[in-house]
Write a protein that holds these residues in place. Structure first.
Motif, PDB file in Angstrom:
ATOM      1  N   THR A  52       0.832  -1.201   0.000  1.00 16.91           N
ATOM      2  CA  THR A  52       0.000   0.000   0.000  1.00 16.91           C
ATOM      3  C   THR A  52       0.873   1.260   0.000  1.00 16.91           C
ATOM      4  N   SER A  53       0.226   2.392  -0.122  1.00 19.28           N
ATOM      5  CA  SER A  53       0.963   3.664  -0.127  1.00 19.28           C
ATOM      6  C   SER A  53       1.653   3.927   1.209  1.00 19.28           C
ATOM      7  N   SER A  54       1.151   3.279   2.270  1.00 20.26           N
ATOM      8  CA  SER A  54       1.794   3.396   3.584  1.00 20.26           C
ATOM      9  C   SER A  54       2.724   2.229   3.860  1.00 20.26           C
ATOM     10  N   SER A  55       3.071   1.484   2.798  1.00 20.37           N
ATOM     11  CA  SER A  55       4.053   0.389   2.844  1.00 20.37           C
ATOM     12  C   SER A  55       3.597  -0.828   3.625  1.00 20.37           C
ATOM     13  N   LYS A  56       2.316  -1.096   3.657  1.00 24.53           N
ATOM     14  CA  LYS A  56       1.838  -2.351   4.232  1.00 24.53           C
ATOM     15  C   LYS A  56       1.871  -3.423   3.155  1.00 24.53           C
ATOM     16  N   PRO A  57       2.630  -4.501   3.381  1.00 21.66           N
ATOM     17  CA  PRO A  57       2.768  -5.521   2.345  1.00 21.66           C
ATOM     18  C   PRO A  57       1.734  -6.644   2.453  1.00 21.66           C
ATOM     19  N   ASN A  58       1.578  -7.332   1.340  1.00 21.05           N
ATOM     20  CA  ASN A  58       0.732  -8.517   1.287  1.00 21.05           C
ATOM     21  C   ASN A  58       1.404  -9.500   0.334  1.00 21.05           C
ATOM     22  N   TYR A  59       1.477 -10.780   0.727  1.00 19.47           N
ATOM     23  CA  TYR A  59       2.204 -11.756  -0.076  1.00 19.47           C
ATOM     24  C   TYR A  59       1.347 -12.974  -0.407  1.00 19.47           C
ATOM     25  N   GLN A  60       1.635 -13.552  -1.556  1.00 20.80           N
ATOM     26  CA  GLN A  60       1.107 -14.874  -1.858  1.00 20.80           C
ATOM     27  C   GLN A  60       1.790 -15.860  -0.910  1.00 20.80           C
ATOM     28  N   ASP A  61       1.053 -16.880  -0.476  1.00 21.24           N
ATOM     29  CA  ASP A  61       1.596 -17.806   0.519  1.00 21.24           C
ATOM     30  C   ASP A  61       2.905 -18.451   0.077  1.00 21.24           C
ATOM     31  N   SER A  62       3.033 -18.766  -1.199  1.00 24.94           N
ATOM     32  CA  SER A  62       4.208 -19.513  -1.662  1.00 24.94           C
ATOM     33  C   SER A  62       5.501 -18.692  -1.616  1.00 24.94           C
ATOM     34  N   VAL A  63       5.396 -17.379  -1.456  1.00 25.85           N
ATOM     35  CA  VAL A  63       6.612 -16.549  -1.439  1.00 25.85           C
ATOM     36  C   VAL A  63       6.875 -15.944  -0.063  1.00 25.85           C
ATOM     37  N   LYS A  64       5.977 -16.158   0.876  1.00 27.44           N
ATOM     38  CA  LYS A  64       6.170 -15.607   2.220  1.00 27.44           C
ATOM     39  C   LYS A  64       7.461 -16.128   2.830  1.00 27.44           C
ATOM     40  N   GLY A  65       8.223 -15.221   3.414  1.00 29.37           N
ATOM     41  CA  GLY A  65       9.493 -15.592   4.037  1.00 29.37           C
ATOM     42  C   GLY A  65      10.658 -15.629   3.067  1.00 29.37           C
ATOM     43  N   ARG A  66      10.370 -15.557   1.762  1.00 25.41           N
ATOM     44  CA  ARG A  66      11.449 -15.579   0.752  1.00 25.41           C
ATOM     45  C   ARG A  66      11.524 -14.265  -0.019  1.00 25.41           C
ATOM     46  N   PHE A  67      10.374 -13.649  -0.295  1.00 18.89           N
ATOM     47  CA  PHE A  67      10.323 -12.406  -1.068  1.00 18.89           C
ATOM     48  C   PHE A  67       9.977 -11.245  -0.140  1.00 18.89           C
ATOM     49  N   THR A  68      10.520 -10.094  -0.462  1.00 20.16           N
ATOM     50  CA  THR A  68      10.197  -8.871   0.277  1.00 20.16           C
ATOM     51  C   THR A  68       9.878  -7.759  -0.708  1.00 20.16           C
ATOM     52  N   ILE A  69       8.701  -7.167  -0.552  1.00 20.98           N
ATOM     53  CA  ILE A  69       8.316  -6.036  -1.388  1.00 20.98           C
ATOM     54  C   ILE A  69       8.535  -4.747  -0.603  1.00 20.98           C
ATOM     55  N   SER A  70       8.990  -3.722  -1.301  1.00 27.44           N
ATOM     56  CA  SER A  70       9.190  -2.416  -0.679  1.00 27.44           C
ATOM     57  C   SER A  70       8.963  -1.343  -1.733  1.00 27.44           C
ATOM     58  N   ARG A  71       8.884  -0.109  -1.287  1.00 25.48           N
ATOM     59  CA  ARG A  71       8.688   0.991  -2.236  1.00 25.48           C
ATOM     60  C   ARG A  71       9.377   2.241  -1.735  1.00 25.48           C
ATOM     61  N   ASP A  72       9.731   3.085  -2.682  1.00 26.13           N
ATOM     62  CA  ASP A  72      10.311   4.389  -2.378  1.00 26.13           C
ATOM     63  C   ASP A  72       9.368   5.408  -2.993  1.00 26.13           C
ATOM     64  N   ASN A  73       8.552   6.022  -2.177  1.00 28.95           N
ATOM     65  CA  ASN A  73       7.542   6.943  -2.687  1.00 28.95           C
ATOM     66  C   ASN A  73       8.161   8.182  -3.328  1.00 28.95           C
ATOM     67  N   ALA A  74       9.333   8.574  -2.870  1.00 29.09           N
ATOM     68  CA  ALA A  74       9.990   9.743  -3.451  1.00 29.09           C
ATOM     69  C   ALA A  74      10.427   9.470  -4.883  1.00 29.09           C
ATOM     70  N   LYS A  75      10.658   8.194  -5.189  1.00 29.01           N
ATOM     71  CA  LYS A  75      11.109   7.810  -6.530  1.00 29.01           C
ATOM     72  C   LYS A  75      10.019   7.121  -7.337  1.00 29.01           C
ATOM     73  N   ASP A  76       8.818   6.997  -6.765  1.00 25.15           N
ATOM     74  CA  ASP A  76       7.712   6.294  -7.439  1.00 25.15           C
ATOM     75  C   ASP A  76       8.163   4.913  -7.929  1.00 25.15           C
ATOM     76  N   THR A  77       8.856   4.211  -7.058  1.00 24.73           N
ATOM     77  CA  THR A  77       9.469   2.939  -7.427  1.00 24.73           C
ATOM     78  C   THR A  77       9.087   1.851  -6.429  1.00 24.73           C
ATOM     79  N   VAL A  78       8.838   0.673  -6.965  1.00 23.75           N
ATOM     80  CA  VAL A  78       8.567  -0.501  -6.136  1.00 23.75           C
ATOM     81  C   VAL A  78       9.638  -1.547  -6.418  1.00 23.75           C
ATOM     82  N   TYR A  79      10.009  -2.284  -5.382  1.00 20.65           N
ATOM     83  CA  TYR A  79      11.059  -3.291  -5.476  1.00 20.65           C
ATOM     84  C   TYR A  79      10.517  -4.648  -5.038  1.00 20.65           C
TER      85      TYR A  79
END
Length: 121
Positions: A52-79
């Motif tokens: 979300t815009s406040s950086s609350k993540p949500n993951y598919q079960d198969s990637v939990k614990g292995r993948f991490t999503i993040s974002r830089d709002n100043a750069k309009d970028t998601v990782y």
């Protein structure tokens, strides 16, 4: 005109890591949710992770614990940091952003062109 440009895909061995990036550019007033989907050959596109815009993540079960999503709002970028990659993670990964181009106009989803992630020994 809004564009989402992805980078960071490639070939990696099982157990390896990759980091995907997706930068939004163009006429953007605000960005709501951002995220990643993937599509493997012969399969439907599936959600991997959203944030979300406040950086609350949500993951598919198969990637939990292995993948991490993040974002830089100043750069309009998601990782998407992908660790402990498995053969079944092989797919084309698409980023998306739900955004408003203009204040007062309903938001809509925009998609990147996709980046190939191949996990193979």
């Amino acid at each position: 005109q809004v564009q989402l440009v992805e980078s960071g895909g490639g070939l990696v061995q099982p157990g390896g890591s990759l980091r995907l990036s997706c930068a939004a550019s163009g006429s953007i007033f605000s960005i709501n949710d951002m995220g990643w989907y993937r599509q493997a050959p012969g399969k439907q596109r599936e959600l991997v992770a959203t944030i979300t815009s406040s950086s609350k993540p949500n993951y598919q079960d198969s990637v939990k614990g292995r993948f991490t999503i993040s974002r830089d709002n100043a750069k309009d970028t998601v990782y998407l940091q992908m660790n402990s990659l498995k053969l079944e993670d092989t797919a084309v990964y698409y980023c998306y952003a739900d955004l408003n181009e203009v204040w007062g106009i309903p938001s809509r989803a925009y998609w990147g062109q996709g980046t190939q992630v191949t996990v193979s020994s």
